[in-house]
Design a protein around this motif. Sequence first.
Motif, short mmCIF file in Angstrom:
data_model
loop_
_atom_site.label_atom_id
_atom_site.label_comp_id
_atom_site.label_asym_id
_atom_site.label_seq_id
_atom_site.Cartn_x
_atom_site.Cartn_y
_atom_site.Cartn_z
N LYS A 225 0.70 -1.32 0.06
CA LYS A 225 -0.18 0.09 -0.17
C LYS A 225 0.85 1.09 -0.15
CE LYS A 225 -4.27 -1.80 1.85
NZ LYS A 225 -5.11 -1.77 3.18
N LYS A 226 1.92 1.16 0.94
CA LYS A 226 2.85 2.47 0.81
C LYS A 226 3.43 2.62 -0.39
CE LYS A 226 4.13 2.25 5.77
NZ LYS A 226 5.45 2.00 6.76
N ASN A 227 3.74 1.57 -1.26
CA ASN A 227 4.23 1.53 -2.51
C ASN A 227 3.21 2.16 -3.61
OD1 ASN A 227 7.08 0.45 -2.00
ND2 ASN A 227 6.20 -1.64 -2.35
N GLU A 228 2.17 1.65 -3.31
CA GLU A 228 0.93 2.22 -4.16
C GLU A 228 0.98 3.74 -3.72
OE1 GLU A 228 -2.06 -1.61 -4.56
OE2 GLU A 228 -2.40 0.20 -3.51
N GLU A 229 0.79 4.22 -2.57
CA GLU A 229 0.87 5.78 -2.26
C GLU A 229 1.94 6.39 -3.03
OE1 GLU A 229 0.47 5.77 1.82
OE2 GLU A 229 -1.60 5.02 2.06
N VAL A 230 3.18 5.75 -2.81
CA VAL A 230 4.54 6.47 -3.36
C VAL A 230 4.11 6.71 -4.96
CG1 VAL A 230 6.78 6.38 -3.97
CG2 VAL A 230 5.89 5.84 -1.40
N HIS A 231 3.58 5.57 -5.51
CA HIS A 231 3.48 5.40 -6.96
C HIS A 231 2.48 6.64 -7.58
CE1 HIS A 231 3.15 3.85 -10.96
NE2 HIS A 231 1.94 3.96 -10.84
N ASN A 232 1.31 6.54 -6.39
CA ASN A 232 0.16 7.52 -6.77
C ASN A 232 0.92 9.27 -6.70
OD1 ASN A 232 -1.83 5.84 -7.13
ND2 ASN A 232 -2.18 5.50 -4.91
N VAL A 233 1.67 9.32 -5.76
CA VAL A 233 2.10 10.66 -5.44
C VAL A 233 3.06 10.84 -6.82
CG1 VAL A 233 3.92 12.07 -4.20
CG2 VAL A 233 2.26 10.56 -3.04
N LYS A 234 3.74 9.94 -7.19
CA LYS A 234 4.95 10.23 -8.45
C LYS A 234 4.07 10.39 -9.61
CE LYS A 234 8.79 7.14 -7.14
NZ LYS A 234 9.69 6.13 -7.70
N MET A 235 2.77 9.68 -9.71
CA MET A 235 1.99 9.98 -10.80
C MET A 235 1.54 11.42 -10.73
SD MET A 235 1.88 7.40 -13.06
CE MET A 235 0.11 7.61 -13.78
N GLU A 236 0.81 12.02 -9.71
CA GLU A 236 0.46 13.20 -9.51
C GLU A 236 1.34 14.16 -9.77
OE1 GLU A 236 -1.02 13.57 -5.44
OE2 GLU A 236 -3.11 12.24 -5.69
N TYR A 237 2.84 13.78 -9.37
CA TYR A 237 3.77 14.98 -9.52
C TYR A 237 4.15 14.88 -11.31
CZ TYR A 237 8.41 16.41 -9.59
OH TYR A 237 9.92 17.09 -9.96
N GLU A 238 4.18 13.67 -11.49
CA GLU A 238 4.46 13.54 -13.15
C GLU A 238 3.32 14.53 -13.88
OE1 GLU A 238 4.86 9.53 -14.15
OE2 GLU A 238 6.60 9.36 -13.33
N LEU A 239 1.84 14.10 -13.65
CA LEU A 239 1.02 15.03 -14.11
C LEU A 239 1.05 16.53 -13.95
CD1 LEU A 239 -2.21 12.65 -13.03
CD2 LEU A 239 -1.32 13.06 -15.55
N LYS A 240 1.46 16.74 -12.91
CA LYS A 240 1.78 18.27 -12.68
C LYS A 240 2.76 18.93 -13.41
CE LYS A 240 -0.20 18.59 -7.88
NZ LYS A 240 0.21 18.84 -6.34
N VAL A 241 3.81 18.08 -13.41
CA VAL A 241 4.92 18.52 -14.27
C VAL A 241 4.55 18.58 -15.70
CG1 VAL A 241 7.15 17.79 -15.09
CG2 VAL A 241 6.66 17.61 -12.77
N ALA A 242 3.69 17.66 -16.18
CA ALA A 242 3.45 17.52 -17.60
C ALA A 242 2.64 18.83 -17.94
CB ALA A 242 2.56 16.42 -17.83
N PHE A 243 1.55 19.20 -16.81
CA PHE A 243 0.77 20.22 -16.86
C PHE A 243 1.48 21.56 -16.93
CE2 PHE A 243 -1.78 23.87 -14.86
CZ PHE A 243 -2.67 23.94 -15.95
N LEU A 248 4.11 26.14 -19.98
CA LEU A 248 5.54 26.80 -20.41
C LEU A 248 5.49 26.66 -22.08
CD1 LEU A 248 7.96 24.99 -17.93
CD2 LEU A 248 7.47 27.47 -18.13
N LYS A 249 5.10 25.64 -22.51
CA LYS A 249 5.01 25.72 -24.08
C LYS A 249 4.21 26.70 -24.62
CE LYS A 249 6.12 20.71 -25.00
NZ LYS A 249 5.87 19.33 -25.21
#
Length: 577
Positions: A225-243, A248-249
Amino acid sequence: MDIIGEYKKLCAINRTFTDVHVIDALKNAICSGEFDLSGYPVALGGWEVLSRIIGNNEAISKLKFCDCMIPPLGFDLIFNALMNSNVISELNLFGNNMNSTSVIQLGKMLSINKSIKILTLNWNNIGESLEAFSAFCGGLSQNESLEYLDLRNNQISSADANELSAALQQNHSLKFLDLRWNKLKNKGVDCLQNALKYNVSIQELLLKGNFVHFHETTSIELCVKKNEEVHNVKMEYELKVAFLLKELKKLEDMRVQQISKIMQISQQRFIEFENKFEEFSQLLMKKEEQLTCQKFKKMTADKQTSRMMEKVAKLKEELECSIRKSQKLEKTLEEKQNDYFTSIKELECKLKLEKDCNEKLVKDINDKNIVLEDLKNDIIKAKLEWESCTLEKIGKIENQWKIKLEDLENKYSKYIVELREQLVEKELMFLKEEEEKMKKFRIRAEEAEKRKLSMEGEMLSLLDKTANQEARMVELQKELTLISAGYEATQKDLENARIEINKYMEALNKVNDDLIKANQTIKKLKTEIIEEKEKFWANTLKQKKANQKIAQMKEEEKLRSELLASALKRYLKSAED
C-alpha cells in the motif's frame, strides 16, 4: 516478405513438414499480433523455424505457448531469438514444466531483453533447482522493462525467496508479482518484506497458498500500500510536471508568435528599404548604360571615318591602275590592226590557190559518190545477213532451252518456274536491246542516205557557187568521217552482240551448275532431317525415363511423409498417455 511464405521456405530449408495448426496461428497473428499455439505440441525442427520467424518479424508482439510440451532445445531457441528481439511485449509459457537449463537460459534472456513487459510462468517448476532459480533472479535483477510477472505453482521455497528478494532490491520496473500456491512460508515472506523496504515500484504482491501467518501477509500488504501511495504521488507529480510543461510551451508559443510578428514587421521594412535601394540602383544602371552607349557610338563613328578614308585611297590607286591598262590596250590594238591587214593580204593569195584545188576536189567527190553507193549496198546486205543469223541463233537457243526445261520441270517444278521466269526476262531484255540496236542502225542508214542526197544537192550548188566551196568541202569531209565512224560502230555492235550471246550461254551453264548444287543441298537436307528425327525420338525416350524416375521419387516422398506423420501421431499419443 509474407510470414506464411517465410515459414514454408524455412521448413523446406530445414527439411521439416509444414504444420496446418501453425499456419492458422500465423494467419491470426497477422491480424491480431498474437501468436497463439496453446495446447498444440510442435517438433524440434518446427521450433527452429518459429524461432527464426519470431526474431525477424515485426508483426508479432505477443507469444502464447501454453501447454505446448516445449523441449529444452526448443526453449533455448526461443530465448535466443528473444534476446535479439525488440518487438515482443508479452510472453506466456503456462504449464510447460521447464528444465533447470531452460530456467538458466530464461535468466540470460531477461538480462538482455528490453521489450517484454508481461511474463507468465505458472506451473513450470522453476523453484526446484536453487542454482537455476538464482540464475533466473540474476536476470530479473538486471531487467528494466518487465512490469508483470506470474510465478504461481512453481514450488518456490524459502531458500529461493532469498534470491528473489535480492533481485527485487535491484529491480525497479516490476509492478505486479504473483507468488500464489508456492512454498515460501514465513521465512520466505520475511525476505520479501525486507526487499520491499528498498523496492518502491511493486504495487501488488499476491501470496495466497504459501503457508504464511496472517501477520506476515498484513505487513506485506501495508508495504505494498505504501508503494501504491508513493506511486500515486509520483503519478500526481508527473501529471503536474506535464501540466506545467504544457503551460510553459504555451508561453513559449506566445513569445514565439510575438517575436515572429516583430520579425515580420522588421522584414517588411527591410523589404521596403531593399525595394527603394533597387530602384535607385536601377536608375544608376540606366544612366551608366546611356553613357556606355554614347561612348560606343563615338567609337563606331571614328572607325567608320577611318574606313571611308582607306576606301578613298584604294579607289584612287585603282583609277591610276585602270588608266595605265587603257594606255597599254590602245598600243596592243594598233599592233593587232597592222597584223590583221597583213593577214588579209595573205588570205587573198591563198584563195587563188584554193580555187584551183576546188576544181580537183569536185572530181574526187564524184568518184567518192560512186564508192558510197557501193558501201550502201554492202551495208544493206550485211544487215540482212546479220538479222537472219541472229534469228536462227535465237531459235536454236530457244529450242535447246525448251528441251532442257522440259527435262528439269519433271524434277524441280517450283525451282524451274522461277528460273524460267528469269530466263524469259533475260530473253526479253536481250530482244529489246537487239531491237533498239536495229532501230539505231536503221536510223543511221537513213541519215547516211539523207546525207548523200544533201551532198548531191551541195555538189550542184558548189558548181553554181564557187565563193562558198571551201566551207562545203570541209563539211563533206566531216560527214564522210562520220559515215565511216558509223560503219565501224555497227561492226563493233555486231561484235558486242556476239559477246553477249556468249555471256548468255555461260549464264545458262551456270544455271545448270546451280541446279546440280541444289540437288546436292536437297539430299543433304534430307539426311539432316532424318538425323534430327532420330535425335528427337532419342530425347523423347530420355524425357519419358526421367518423368518415370520423378514419379517414383514423388511416390517415395509421399510414403516417407505418411510414415513420419504416423510416427508423430504415435509419439504424441505416447506423450499424452
